[in-house]
Design a protein around this motif. Sequence first.
Motif, PDB file in Angstrom:
ATOM      1  N   SER A 217     -12.326  -4.251 -11.110  1.00  0.00           N
ATOM      2  CA  SER A 217     -10.980  -4.829 -11.176  1.00  0.00           C
ATOM      3  C   SER A 217     -11.027  -6.303 -11.543  1.00  0.00           C
ATOM      4  O   SER A 217     -10.211  -6.780 -12.344  1.00  0.00           O
ATOM      5  CB  SER A 217     -10.266  -4.638  -9.835  1.00  0.00           C
ATOM      6  OG  SER A 217     -10.108  -3.270  -9.537  1.00  0.00           O
ATOM      7  N   LEU A 246      -6.517  -9.010  -4.751  1.00  0.00           N
ATOM      8  CA  LEU A 246      -7.449  -7.885  -4.835  1.00  0.00           C
ATOM      9  C   LEU A 246      -8.321  -7.791  -3.591  1.00  0.00           C
ATOM     10  O   LEU A 246      -8.602  -6.693  -3.091  1.00  0.00           O
ATOM     11  CB  LEU A 246      -8.339  -8.033  -6.075  1.00  0.00           C
ATOM     12  CG  LEU A 246      -7.760  -7.577  -7.405  1.00  0.00           C
ATOM     13  CD1 LEU A 246      -8.715  -7.927  -8.536  1.00  0.00           C
ATOM     14  CD2 LEU A 246      -7.491  -6.079  -7.383  1.00  0.00           C
ATOM     15  N   LEU A 295      -3.308  -3.129  -9.744  1.00  0.00           N
ATOM     16  CA  LEU A 295      -3.736  -4.189 -10.663  1.00  0.00           C
ATOM     17  C   LEU A 295      -2.587  -4.712 -11.529  1.00  0.00           C
ATOM     18  O   LEU A 295      -2.403  -5.921 -11.659  1.00  0.00           O
ATOM     19  CB  LEU A 295      -4.864  -3.681 -11.561  1.00  0.00           C
ATOM     20  CG  LEU A 295      -6.289  -3.743 -11.025  1.00  0.00           C
ATOM     21  CD1 LEU A 295      -7.261  -3.261 -12.081  1.00  0.00           C
ATOM     22  CD2 LEU A 295      -6.638  -5.146 -10.587  1.00  0.00           C
TER      23      LEU A 295
END
Length: 471
Positions: A217, A246, A295
Motif C-alpha cells: 500500500s 494506513l 486506499l
Amino acid sequence: MSVGISHTSTAGSSEPTAPMIATRRRANFLLAAILLPLGLLTVAGMWLLWPSGDTSEISVANPYATAEGVQFETGTVQRAAFEDCPSSQPTVDAGGEALTCLVAFTVPDAGGPTVPVEVTPELAKASAVEAGDRIRYLNLEGVIQGGSAPYVFVDFIRTVPIAALTILYAVVVVAVARWRGFRAMLGLVGALFILAQFILPGLVEGAPPLLLGLVGSVAIMIGVLYFAHGFSARTSTALLGTIFGLGITAVLAAWATGTAHLTGVGDDNAYALVNSSDQLSISSIILCGLIISGLGVLNDVTITQSSAVWELYELAPSTPARRLFTGAMRIGRDHIASTVYTIAFAYAGAALPVLILVSLYDRALIDTLTSGELAEEVVRTLVGSIGLVLAIPVTTAIAVAVVKAVGGRGTGAAPVPAAVPAGPGGTPEPARQQALQEASQGAPSGAGNGPEAEPEVHAGSRRARREAESH
C-alpha cells in the motif's frame, strides 16, 4: 489640490530573505528525513517479500476447463424464445413431456448453421439474453448423443461495452483534469501492477499479510501521489498523512480480524481457496484486504486536505497557524461527514445481494449485522473510516507546519500600492484609508479595494514564487 500618501512594502516585492530560505530548507530537509527512510524501507520490504511466482503446490479447479471433446465457442444471438428444452428430448422419446426453457438461437462466429443454445433458468427468469447479444457457450456434440442439449450457455462476451466505457472514462478524465488526469491513470496502471505482481502472489505464497499489505500500500501511494501530483511539499505532506492513516488502519485490521473471528468461510470462493492449498489463510487474505480497501478514499482526503491548507494560506499568508488549522479543519469535518457514509454506501452497494438475502431472514438487527455474512463488510467499513478520520487532523497539522515554513505560491503579505490618492482637503477618503490599514496588516491583495489597489508585480516576487512552487 490632492496630496498623495506614499507607502512601500518589501514583504511581497523582494526576493525571499536569508531566514526565509533557511526555514524552507529546514522544512524540506525534515520532510525528506522522514520520507526517504520510509521509501527505502518500502523498497527493502518489497525486495524481501517479492514472491517467487511458484504456484506448483496449489491446485485450483478451473471452471473454464473442458473435458475431451468439449470446446468453448462464441456467437451472436439471432433470437431467443421459450421452447421445449433440447435436453428434454430423451424424455420426449420415452413418452414423457418436454420441459420448457429459454433457447437462444445463435449464429456461430466460426460459421455454420444456427445452433440452439440452452440458457440457464436464472438468466431465463431475468430475460437477460436477447437478440444481438454476444455469448460464449459449450459445444457438447462430441460427448452427448441421443438428442440432449449439445449447446449450453456459459457467459456473455462483454469486450465491446467495457472497452467503450474504458475509453470514455479516459477521455473524460483527460478532458477535465488534462495532464494531471493522464498521469493519474498511468499511476493507476502502476498500482494495479503492484497489486497483481506483488500483493496477490505474496498472499498465495503465504507471506505475512500485515507486512505485505502495508508495504504494498505504501509503495502504491508513493507512486500514485508523486506521479499524479508531482514532487512538492504539498504532495509530501499528503503522503505523510496517508501513511499515518494506513498505519492506523493496519493495526485496527490486525486486531479486528482476530477478535471478530473473520474467517471468510461463508464465501464459495473462500472455500475453493482453502481447499486448494494448506499454506493459504483466508484470515490473512481478509486482513490484507482491510488494509487495501481504504486506499482510494484515504488518498483522496489527505491530498484534498493538504491542498485546502495551501489554498487558505495563499488567500491570507499572514493568518496565524492556529487559525489556519482551525479553518482547514472546518473543511476537513465536512469531508469526514461526507466520506464516512460514502464508504458505507460503497460497501453496501457491493454487498447488495447479501444484504437483501439477510434482510429476509427473521433475525434481530444486531444479529444480522454481526453475522458471518455481514461481519466482514461491517468491520471493513469501521476500520477504514477510523483510519480516514484520524488521518485528516494529522494531515492538516503537518500541512500547516510545512506551509508556514515553506510558503505557498505567494511570498508573504501583498505589496501595498506606491501611492493612494487623497480626498478633498488632503485627507484620505475613508475607503482608501481602510485599504491602507488592511494592506499594512497583511490583508490579501485586492480585498475590498478598487482596481487601483492591485499589487505591483516585481521580478523578485516572481522569482520567489517560482522557488516556492519548486518546494
